[in-house]
Motif scaffolding. Structure first.
Motif, mmCIF file in Angstrom:
data_model
loop_
_atom_site.group_PDB
_atom_site.id
_atom_site.type_symbol
_atom_site.label_atom_id
_atom_site.label_comp_id
_atom_site.label_asym_id
_atom_site.label_seq_id
_atom_site.Cartn_x
_atom_site.Cartn_y
_atom_site.Cartn_z
ATOM 1 N N MET A 58 0.817 -1.215 0.000
ATOM 2 C CA MET A 58 0.000 0.000 0.000
ATOM 3 C C MET A 58 0.847 1.260 0.000
ATOM 4 N N THR A 59 1.716 1.420 0.982
ATOM 5 C CA THR A 59 2.513 2.627 1.121
ATOM 6 C C THR A 59 3.665 2.353 2.065
ATOM 7 N N LEU A 60 4.700 3.179 1.987
ATOM 8 C CA LEU A 60 5.812 3.083 2.924
ATOM 9 C C LEU A 60 6.086 4.465 3.501
ATOM 10 N N GLN A 61 6.278 4.511 4.807
ATOM 11 C CA GLN A 61 6.619 5.769 5.461
ATOM 12 C C GLN A 61 7.938 6.278 4.898
ATOM 13 N N ALA A 62 8.014 7.595 4.638
ATOM 14 C CA ALA A 62 9.185 8.109 3.929
ATOM 15 C C ALA A 62 9.689 9.432 4.463
ATOM 16 N N GLN A 63 9.369 9.768 5.704
ATOM 17 C CA GLN A 63 9.816 11.062 6.203
ATOM 18 C C GLN A 63 11.319 11.100 6.427
ATOM 19 N N GLU A 64 11.926 9.986 6.802
ATOM 20 C CA GLU A 64 13.378 9.905 6.884
ATOM 21 C C GLU A 64 13.866 9.277 5.587
ATOM 22 N N PRO A 65 14.711 9.974 4.800
ATOM 23 C CA PRO A 65 15.048 9.512 3.450
ATOM 24 C C PRO A 65 15.530 8.069 3.367
ATOM 25 N N ALA A 66 16.370 7.638 4.316
ATOM 26 C CA ALA A 66 16.917 6.284 4.238
ATOM 27 C C ALA A 66 15.877 5.215 4.540
ATOM 28 N N SER A 67 14.823 5.563 5.268
ATOM 29 C CA SER A 67 13.860 4.552 5.717
ATOM 30 C C SER A 67 13.189 3.836 4.560
ATOM 31 N N ALA A 89 13.130 8.833 -9.628
ATOM 32 C CA ALA A 89 13.508 9.843 -10.621
ATOM 33 C C ALA A 89 12.507 9.932 -11.756
ATOM 34 N N ASP A 90 11.972 8.787 -12.193
ATOM 35 C CA ASP A 90 11.033 8.828 -13.318
ATOM 36 C C ASP A 90 9.575 8.957 -12.868
ATOM 37 N N GLY A 91 9.353 9.068 -11.554
ATOM 38 C CA GLY A 91 8.008 9.304 -11.044
ATOM 39 C C GLY A 91 7.143 8.075 -10.926
ATOM 40 N N ALA A 92 7.705 6.869 -11.089
ATOM 41 C CA ALA A 92 6.915 5.647 -10.920
ATOM 42 C C ALA A 92 6.515 5.455 -9.466
ATOM 43 N N ILE A 93 7.385 5.900 -8.552
ATOM 44 C CA ILE A 93 7.079 5.943 -7.121
ATOM 45 C C ILE A 93 7.115 7.403 -6.698
ATOM 46 N N VAL A 94 6.114 7.818 -5.951
ATOM 47 C CA VAL A 94 5.959 9.220 -5.585
ATOM 48 C C VAL A 94 6.038 9.364 -4.074
ATOM 49 N N LYS A 95 6.774 10.372 -3.641
ATOM 50 C CA LYS A 95 6.858 10.711 -2.221
ATOM 51 C C LYS A 95 6.102 12.013 -2.005
ATOM 52 N N ALA A 96 5.077 11.976 -1.147
ATOM 53 C CA ALA A 96 4.230 13.149 -0.944
ATOM 54 C C ALA A 96 3.593 13.087 0.435
ATOM 55 N N SER A 97 3.023 14.203 0.871
ATOM 56 C CA SER A 97 2.289 14.249 2.139
ATOM 57 C C SER A 97 0.922 13.611 1.919
ATOM 58 N N LEU A 98 0.721 12.439 2.486
ATOM 59 C CA LEU A 98 -0.504 11.679 2.230
ATOM 60 C C LEU A 98 -1.157 11.267 3.538
ATOM 61 N N PHE A 99 -1.058 10.022 3.901
ATOM 62 C CA PHE A 99 -1.742 9.504 5.082
ATOM 63 C C PHE A 99 -1.172 10.149 6.348
ATOM 64 N N ARG A 100 -2.071 10.570 7.231
ATOM 65 C CA ARG A 100 -1.717 11.337 8.431
ATOM 66 C C ARG A 100 -1.029 12.650 8.064
ATOM 67 N N PHE A 101 -1.076 13.030 6.772
ATOM 68 C CA PHE A 101 -0.430 14.241 6.265
ATOM 69 C C PHE A 101 1.076 14.221 6.527
ATOM 70 N N THR A 102 1.641 13.012 6.609
ATOM 71 C CA THR A 102 3.085 12.859 6.698
ATOM 72 C C THR A 102 3.594 12.257 5.397
ATOM 73 N N LEU A 103 4.896 12.276 5.220
ATOM 74 C CA LEU A 103 5.485 11.840 3.958
ATOM 75 C C LEU A 103 5.415 10.322 3.810
ATOM 76 N N HIS A 104 4.787 9.886 2.735
ATOM 77 C CA HIS A 104 4.687 8.473 2.390
ATOM 78 C C HIS A 104 5.073 8.296 0.925
ATOM 79 N N ALA A 105 5.540 7.110 0.603
ATOM 80 C CA ALA A 105 5.812 6.749 -0.790
ATOM 81 C C ALA A 105 4.724 5.806 -1.271
ATOM 82 N N VAL A 106 4.195 6.072 -2.454
ATOM 83 C CA VAL A 106 3.203 5.206 -3.074
ATOM 84 C C VAL A 106 3.529 5.065 -4.545
ATOM 85 N N ALA A 107 2.991 4.030 -5.174
ATOM 86 C CA ALA A 107 3.084 3.922 -6.625
ATOM 87 C C ALA A 107 2.313 5.088 -7.236
#
Length: 400
Positions: A58-67, A89-107
């Motif tokens: 579904m999603t991965l927490q991404a607020q800390e870059p290495a995580s 880089a090509d936008g296939a995975i996007v990092k944005a403020s989403l769930f809980r309005f914190t940074l998550h990565a999603v397809a």
């Protein structure tokens, strides 16, 4: 129309929640732990690509870059950091403020429903009030977002965006406040940089796909994807992970034909996607140990986190300020924390670890050190202050 999920007796060895049939074979806590590890790809590393792996959980927490990188290293067989670099880089995975309005990565294809599902909470949190206070109508917000999406063809920092907004919306008065709201309600993603983990401490932004129009359908998709990745779970669990209101989630769950009610431990009322069946608790012992990075999503996905974090360990792993430490997982449960140095991985057990477990962890640690070697060998070192605040106990050095 289905009613609330209040549980009632049902003949024939089962029960129902007003239309959602509950099978009597209840999930034990151990079986839930095992199932969570399977669905999260932590029971065995899979041969898959970065984008498919992110979509499957579904999603991965991404607020800390290495995580984000460590999350996929724990889930993908033969994971190469460069694979994630390319997908970001090509936008296939996007990092944005989403769930809980914190940074998550999603397809990337999941951005429309993810944003739409969070829209009502953005209203509740006051982000739209900021825009209303400036006098921005819905039509003008849409026009502004469309114009911004064309203007920022190259990454823009927070300061860049504030300068741009002061020109486009001079009546805003406080462009920083306006930008803080638009980051949540608008279609923006964090732009990859040249830093070791694709993102640095000073974010820049690019446009990305906007929200879908149908919020109820988007929320149903969120429920479906959450349960596929983290289920079985309670309405409270879903609310905790997303900050959507329980009432809104309950209403959507009641309308979904592919979601069923299941019985959990201690009388807990759970829901799951069709097809989920309790597995023998004994299988939990077959789960391999894992060295999870900070803020791994599996540690944040539930209101009741006892399926992955024993209650007595939770205060040591999840700090009062919200930091979630790198953890040692054994049989699907947090049994300690770890930190990396230039030449080893150090483990502080929160309970005894036997020799066989330490041998397996030593192999994991060696592989982790190889993975970190050309990026950041002492990953998460800026959070080292927490080490001295852990319970007294031995420090075990592995992976050297």
């Amino acid at each position: 129309m289905r009613q609330s999920l209040s549980m009632v007796a049902h003949r024939g060895g089962s029960a129902c929640w007003c239309g959602l049939v509950v099978v009597v074979a209840a999930w034990t806590r151990g079986a839930m732990t095992y199932e969570t590890m399977v669905r999260q790809g932590l029971s065995s590393r899979q041969k898959t690509g970065a984008t498919d792996a992110v979509r499957s959980v579904m999603t991965l927490q991404a607020q800390e870059p290495a995580s984000l990188y460590l999350a996929l290293w724990n889930r993908i067989d033969g994971f190469e950091a460069s694979d994630l670099d390319r997908a970001l880089a090509d936008g296939a995975i996007v990092k944005a403020s989403l769930f809980r309005f914190t940074l998550h990565a999603v397809a990337a294809n999941d951005i429309p429903w993810a944003r739409a599902a969070m829209k009502s909470r953005a209203h509740d949190a006051g982000y739209y009030d900021i825009l209303d206070g400036i006098g921005l109508s819905t039509e003008r917000i849409e026009g502004l977002l469309e114009r911004l999406s064309k203007v920022i063809a190259t990454p823009h920092s927070n300061a860049d965006m504030e300068r741009l907004l002061s020109e486009l919306v001079p009546e805003a008065g406080d462009p920083a406040r306006l930008w803080s709201a638009l980051r949540i309600v608008g279609a923006f993603r964090n732009a990859p940089t040249a830093d070791p983990w694709s993102f640095g401490r000073r974010p820049a932004f690019l446009p990305c796909r906007s929200a879908a129009d149908d919020e109820p359908a988007a929320t149903a998709e969120l429920v479906r994807r959450y349960l596929t990745a983290f289920g079985p779970a309670t309405i409270a669990d879903m609310s905790q992970f997303t900050i959507l209101k329980r009432s809104a989630l309950r209403e959507v769950v009641n309308s979904m034909a592919d979601v069923v009610a299941v019985a959990g431990p201690d009388g807990a009322q759970l829901v799951d996607v069709n097809g989920g069946e309790p597995q023998p608790e004994a299988e939990r012992a077959t789960l391999p140990p894992r060295l999870l990075g900070m803020w791994d999503s599996v540690l944040l996905a539930y209101a009741d986190r006892s399926r992955v974090i024993p209650d007595e360990h939770r205060p040591h792993v999840i700090r009062r300020n919200g930091d979630v430490l790198p953890t040692v997982m054994v049989e699907g449960l947090v049994r300690g924390v770890w930190r990396a140095s230039a030449d080893a991985i150090e483990v502080r057990p929160l309970e005894p670890l036997d020799d066989a477990t330490l041998e397996d962890l030593n192999g994991e640690a060696r592989n982790l050190r190889r993975f970190l070697a050309d990026r950041e060998p002492a990953v998460f070192s800026r959070f080292g202050k927490w080490w001295d605040r852990l319970p007294d106990g031995p420090t075990i050095t592995i992976g050297s």
